[in-house]
Design an enzyme around this catalytic site. Structure first.
Site, PDB file in Angstrom:
ATOM      1  CE1 TYR A  22      -3.760  -2.359   0.179  1.00 32.57           C
ATOM      2  CE2 TYR A  22      -2.633  -3.303   2.068  1.00 32.57           C
ATOM      3  CZ  TYR A  22      -3.616  -3.370   1.109  1.00 32.57           C
ATOM      4  OH  TYR A  22      -4.460  -4.447   1.074  1.00 32.57           O
ATOM      5  CG  HIS A  99      -9.692  -1.681  -5.304  1.00 28.74           C
ATOM      6  ND1 HIS A  99     -10.202  -1.941  -4.053  1.00 28.74           N
ATOM      7  CD2 HIS A  99     -10.705  -1.841  -6.184  1.00 28.74           C
ATOM      8  CE1 HIS A  99     -11.483  -2.256  -4.170  1.00 28.74           C
ATOM      9  NE2 HIS A  99     -11.814  -2.197  -5.455  1.00 28.74           N
TER      10      HIS A  99
END
Length: 146
Positions: A22, A99
């Protein structure tokens, strides 16, 4: 034009949670970056994060009369939440599904999204840039819709 950014569960941990997937930017960093883009485009951007499904549903419903577009990274709720899906459909507010990682190249359970078929678009796998790409995309969509 008013756009709502919704971030779901665990996205408040960005910057420390699995940075190899991430990245190192925090949710606050992302929100500040998007706010700068929105200000340049004379767009009102509201940012909202919750780890609770019902709070996300409430936020969508509360936005029906004053929001023209939604950016949503529903996190794990992407793969489980019929109630968020139903709230988005019921709101009739166009939305882009976001996402950070490419959900289709990850575990099998992450490859199913309850949102994708109702979204005007999906942006997945461009890291933190997925957010700015989504913002530019929904702005263009809303401008062309008029």
């Amino acid at each position: 034009m008013n756009i709502l950014l919704i971030n779901g569960p665990n996205l408040n941990l960005l910057g420390t949670r699995e940075p190899e997937i991430y990245g190192s930017k925090t949710l606050n960093d992302i929100e500040n970056d998007l706010s700068s883009i929105a200000n340049d485009k004379i767009i009102n951007l509201e940012c909202f994060q919750s780890n609770h499904e019902g709070e996300i549903v409430d936020k969508i419903q509360d936005s029906i009369k004053n929001v023209q577009g939604i950016l949503i990274n529903a996190g794990a709720f992407t793969h489980t939440s019929i109630s968020i899906r139903d709230a988005l459909i019921g709101s009739k507010i166009p939305f882009v599904e976001l996402h950070i990682s490419n959900i289709f190249s990850r575990e099998e359970f992450r490859k199913e999204s309850f949102l994708t078929d109702k979204a005007i678009g999906i942006i997945s796998g461009f890291g933190i840039s997925s957010y700015s790409l989504g913002l530019y995309g929904i702005i263009e969509y809303l401008k062309n819709k008029k």
